[in-house]
Structure formats: structure tokens, C-alpha cells
Design a protein around this motif. Sequence first.
Motif, mmCIF file in Angstrom:
data_model
loop_
_atom_site.group_PDB
_atom_site.id
_atom_site.type_symbol
_atom_site.label_atom_id
_atom_site.label_comp_id
_atom_site.label_asym_id
_atom_site.label_seq_id
_atom_site.Cartn_x
_atom_site.Cartn_y
_atom_site.Cartn_z
ATOM 1 N N LEU A 183 -12.950 0.619 -13.753
ATOM 2 C CA LEU A 183 -13.731 1.731 -13.187
ATOM 3 C C LEU A 183 -13.461 1.957 -11.700
ATOM 4 C CD1 LEU A 183 -17.205 1.085 -14.899
ATOM 5 C CD2 LEU A 183 -15.500 2.824 -15.496
ATOM 6 N N THR A 184 -12.920 0.935 -11.030
ATOM 7 C CA THR A 184 -12.772 0.997 -9.576
ATOM 8 C C THR A 184 -11.335 1.216 -9.116
ATOM 9 O OG1 THR A 184 -14.618 -0.564 -9.396
ATOM 10 C CG2 THR A 184 -13.303 -0.213 -7.414
ATOM 11 N N ASN A 185 -10.390 0.506 -9.730
ATOM 12 C CA ASN A 185 -9.063 0.402 -9.146
ATOM 13 C C ASN A 185 -8.237 1.679 -9.197
ATOM 14 O OD1 ASN A 185 -9.879 -2.266 -8.924
ATOM 15 N ND2 ASN A 185 -7.885 -3.082 -9.436
ATOM 16 N N PHE A 186 -8.580 2.622 -10.063
ATOM 17 C CA PHE A 186 -7.755 3.832 -10.129
ATOM 18 C C PHE A 186 -7.972 4.718 -8.897
ATOM 19 C CE2 PHE A 186 -11.669 5.404 -12.016
ATOM 20 C CZ PHE A 186 -11.763 6.711 -11.583
ATOM 21 N N TRP A 187 -9.082 4.521 -8.150
ATOM 22 C CA TRP A 187 -9.335 5.335 -6.959
ATOM 23 C C TRP A 187 -9.522 4.508 -5.682
ATOM 24 C CZ3 TRP A 187 -13.818 3.993 -4.529
ATOM 25 C CH2 TRP A 187 -14.823 3.373 -5.291
ATOM 26 N N SER A 188 -9.843 3.219 -5.791
ATOM 27 C CA SER A 188 -10.231 2.443 -4.606
ATOM 28 C C SER A 188 -9.091 2.258 -3.608
ATOM 29 C CB SER A 188 -10.791 1.080 -5.018
ATOM 30 O OG SER A 188 -9.825 0.329 -5.730
ATOM 31 N N GLY A 189 -7.840 2.187 -4.101
ATOM 32 C CA GLY A 189 -6.718 2.022 -3.186
ATOM 33 C C GLY A 189 -6.607 3.161 -2.194
ATOM 34 N N ILE A 191 -6.049 14.042 -4.040
ATOM 35 C CA ILE A 191 -5.667 12.907 -3.184
ATOM 36 C C ILE A 191 -5.322 11.697 -4.034
ATOM 37 C CG2 ILE A 191 -6.543 11.233 -1.489
ATOM 38 C CD1 ILE A 191 -8.176 13.510 -0.259
ATOM 39 N N ILE A 192 -6.154 11.426 -5.043
ATOM 40 C CA ILE A 192 -5.916 10.269 -5.910
ATOM 41 C C ILE A 192 -4.598 10.430 -6.676
ATOM 42 C CG2 ILE A 192 -6.776 9.000 -7.923
ATOM 43 C CD1 ILE A 192 -9.631 9.706 -6.936
ATOM 44 N N ARG A 193 -4.352 11.629 -7.208
ATOM 45 C CA ARG A 193 -3.096 11.867 -7.932
ATOM 46 C C ARG A 193 -1.895 11.710 -7.014
ATOM 47 N NH1 ARG A 193 -5.874 15.997 -11.018
ATOM 48 N NH2 ARG A 193 -5.239 17.560 -9.478
ATOM 49 N N ALA A 194 -2.014 12.222 -5.782
ATOM 50 C CA ALA A 194 -0.924 12.092 -4.811
ATOM 51 C C ALA A 194 -0.659 10.621 -4.496
ATOM 52 C CB ALA A 194 -1.258 12.861 -3.536
ATOM 53 N N ASP A 195 -1.719 9.843 -4.386
ATOM 54 C CA ASP A 195 -1.562 8.416 -4.085
ATOM 55 C C ASP A 195 -0.931 7.667 -5.257
ATOM 56 O OD1 ASP A 195 -2.537 8.661 -1.546
ATOM 57 O OD2 ASP A 195 -4.585 8.061 -2.033
ATOM 58 N N TRP A 196 -1.271 8.052 -6.478
ATOM 59 C CA TRP A 196 -0.618 7.443 -7.649
ATOM 60 C C TRP A 196 0.883 7.757 -7.639
ATOM 61 C CZ3 TRP A 196 -1.961 4.991 -12.489
ATOM 62 C CH2 TRP A 196 -3.245 4.421 -12.472
ATOM 63 N N ARG A 197 1.236 8.979 -7.226
ATOM 64 C CA ARG A 197 2.657 9.334 -7.145
ATOM 65 C C ARG A 197 3.372 8.487 -6.096
ATOM 66 N NH1 ARG A 197 0.688 14.688 -8.303
ATOM 67 N NH2 ARG A 197 0.460 15.180 -6.082
ATOM 68 N N VAL A 198 2.664 8.184 -4.998
ATOM 69 C CA VAL A 198 3.234 7.309 -3.962
ATOM 70 C C VAL A 198 3.523 5.925 -4.535
ATOM 71 C CG1 VAL A 198 2.699 6.085 -1.811
ATOM 72 C CG2 VAL A 198 2.187 8.519 -2.003
ATOM 73 N N VAL A 199 2.571 5.396 -5.319
ATOM 74 C CA VAL A 199 2.741 4.068 -5.932
ATOM 75 C C VAL A 199 3.898 4.074 -6.924
ATOM 76 C CG1 VAL A 199 1.667 2.308 -7.398
ATOM 77 C CG2 VAL A 199 0.316 3.425 -5.604
ATOM 78 N N ILE A 200 3.978 5.132 -7.736
ATOM 79 C CA ILE A 200 5.070 5.243 -8.726
ATOM 80 C C ILE A 200 6.423 5.322 -8.016
ATOM 81 C CG2 ILE A 200 6.092 6.728 -10.498
ATOM 82 C CD1 ILE A 200 3.164 7.491 -11.260
ATOM 83 N N ALA A 201 6.489 6.132 -6.950
ATOM 84 C CA ALA A 201 7.741 6.268 -6.195
ATOM 85 C C ALA A 201 8.137 4.938 -5.558
ATOM 86 C CB ALA A 201 7.591 7.341 -5.123
ATOM 87 N N PHE A 202 7.164 4.233 -4.987
ATOM 88 C CA PHE A 202 7.452 2.931 -4.383
ATOM 89 C C PHE A 202 7.939 1.943 -5.442
ATOM 90 C CE2 PHE A 202 6.140 -1.393 -3.324
ATOM 91 C CZ PHE A 202 6.777 -1.575 -2.102
ATOM 92 N N SER A 203 7.310 1.962 -6.603
ATOM 93 C CA SER A 203 7.688 1.045 -7.681
ATOM 94 C C SER A 203 9.111 1.310 -8.165
ATOM 95 C CB SER A 203 6.705 1.169 -8.851
ATOM 96 O OG SER A 203 5.398 0.823 -8.444
#
Length: 417
Positions: A61-67, A204-216
Amino acid sequence: MKSLWKDKEWREPAILLTGIGIANFGAWVYLIALNLIVLDMTASALAVAGLYIVKPLAAVLTNFWSGSVIDRANQRNLMITLDVLRAVLIACLPFASSLWLIYVFVLLINMAGSMFEPASMSYITKLIPEKNRQRFNAFRSLIDSGAFLIGPAVAGVLFMMGTPVTAIYLNALALVISALILSSMPKLEHSVSTELPERMSWEIIRADWRVVIAFSKKHALVMTVFFLFSCMMVMAASIDSQEATFSKRVLGLTDGEYGFLVSVAGAGIIVGAIVNTVFTKRLSVAALIGGGSVMVSAGYLVYAFANSFMGAAIGFFILAFSLAFANTGFHTFTQNNIPVDVMGRTVSVYGLFEALLVIATTALIGLASELVTVQPVVIASTAVLFGISLLLLVMSFKQSKESSLVEVTLNAETPST
């Protein structure tokens, strides 16, 4: 630890270690007390088991947005806020009149805890220079091990002197003390921006997930090592869920013998942490995370094939002894290879997948144990764990070698002055 306080370079890290140690000590007291409170209230083992499901659920419930919050906030202030919030929620637990209200409080407490871990990881990475991180993490493993041993012992004394409620209040006090200690630490600079947006949005959350995917994708080998270690911890947690059943039904241990078996694990943890602290400078990060993980899984294998108390005790000691090395390697690896400006989001997103895997594998192993028998399921699970750890060993040394080659190339291309 006394020598750390005298060294100016280590004074602030030593203060931080003190705060972490106090909070972890209180967490063990709280966990045992809460189990007893729920058991006294319901007389149901299932109700107690529900407490352990709440933790991974809180992470989901927390980790998908807390980062997104962690990387944009001042981590020190966020950690203080989360400590105080948890202290207030824990102090409210004794007033909960129903089991479901207790679950709600525990869910909120664990949601705050799910944010605290990546926030502290980011803050520690900023505070501790790279050359000191491995030693810092070794001391942290030692403190965590001490909390594992001392916390339950103090809880037992408190139960004899009073009630589990007293232990609950002690944990709330420990978190307040931890927050006060953190308030004396430097604020350090922000990583993404100086302040949070007025409101978090899905964009913002979707953009941050894209950042994580790109970094990975860009650092696939680094994140492969990170994910493999997470998978190893998932399997270990799932196997641990069958620990009491295995000990009673397969090994035929009494309650007293099972308690002593847990004590053997405690001894292994503290001895391993001490040895790790002494020898950590002589070991590479790849050796710690890879070799430590293989030894942890080897301990689980010895335990799974055991048919007596002695065999199980040897397995428990090996896995507990090795855990400090693996954890020190993992924390140092994360701090050295994931940039601090994306660390909160990356650790949180991967933590979400880890929590989902914990729920799925624990349920699967529990169901398989009911349909078949416990020992074959535990043996199969530990075999999977051992396979993951061997792959982790290979990948960690491969990543270390590639990282060294890149560093040598960069140094060679840098013009001399």
C-alpha cells in the motif's frame, strides 16, 4: 563503539547508530508484546498470524508512491516525523477495543516503517563517505543483532514485572528517543528538489516509475544483484513461516527445545556480527553479499535435511552467523551503486515487488505444506533458495569485475595534471 565517539569523522555516524539501535531494540519488545496482547484478546493463533500478513500488505500500500516523497523530502526531517508518528500510533494500541482496530493501527505503523527504511538508506548514503560505508554497515548489523537478543529478554522481564502494555509503551518511548537523537543530526541537502509539490499526483508517480525503469535498464547488472538478494530474502521469510511447524511435527521438539533452538540462532547472529565487524575491511562487497548469501542458504539446507535437534541447531547457527555478512554486503552494495537522488524511489519500487512475492510465496508454501507434508516442501524451498544464492554469487562478482573495469578505464582516460 567508544572509539567511534572519539573519532570526529565517526561522531555523527555513531550518534545515528545509537538512534537506530534504540529504535530496533524497542521494535522487538513491541513485536512480542503485541503477539501476546492479540493472543490474550482472541485466543486465536490465526489472529496472531494476521499480524505478520499486515507488514507486507503495508509495503504494498505504501511503496508504489512513497519513493516519490522520500527523494523530494528532507530525509532527516522525514525520519523524525515517521518516528514520532509511529510512537503515537503504538501508544494508542492499548486503547484499541477490537482486533480489527489493532490491525488498522498495526497497518499504519508498518506503512510508516516501510517509508522509514528507504529514507534512512538515502540519508545514510549522504552522511557516510563511501570508504566508511562497509564498516558502518558492519556496526549496524552488530547493533541489529544485539537488539534481536536484548529486546526479547527485556520484554520477558517486563512481562514478569507488569503486562505487555508496559512493553508497548516502552517501544513508543524508544521511538521518541530515536527521533530526538535524529534531530541532532545534520539536515543535509535535498536530492531531487528543495520541497515537495503542493500535492502528489498520479502523473508524478508515473513519471517516477519511468525513472526507476530507465535506471534499471541502464544498470541491469546492478539491479539484477539487488533483485536476486530480495528474492533470497523472500524465500527465507517464506521458509521461516514454516519454522515452528517443521520443528514440532518433523523434528518432534518440545516447546522448550524449540525455544532453545531459537536461542542458538540468536547466538549465531551475535557471533557472526562480531566476526563481521572485525574482518569486514578484509572482505570485498561481492564476497559479503554473494558468499554470505550462499552460506545463509547452506544453513537453511542443513536445517531442512535435519532429523534431530542437533542437525537443526547446526543449520540455524550457520544461517544466523552468515546473515550479518550478507546484510552488510547488501546495504553497502545498494549505497555504492544506486545514486542517492533515485535511491528512495528505486528501493521503494523494488520493495513493493518483494512484499508481493512474500505474500504469494508464503501462501504457496503454507498451502503446499497442508496438501503434502512439511519437510519435502521445506527441502524444495531451500533448494530454490540455494539456487538463487549461487546465481547471486556469480552475478555479484561479475558486477564487481565490470565496475572495476569501468573505473580503470575512466582513470586511464582522465588526463594527468
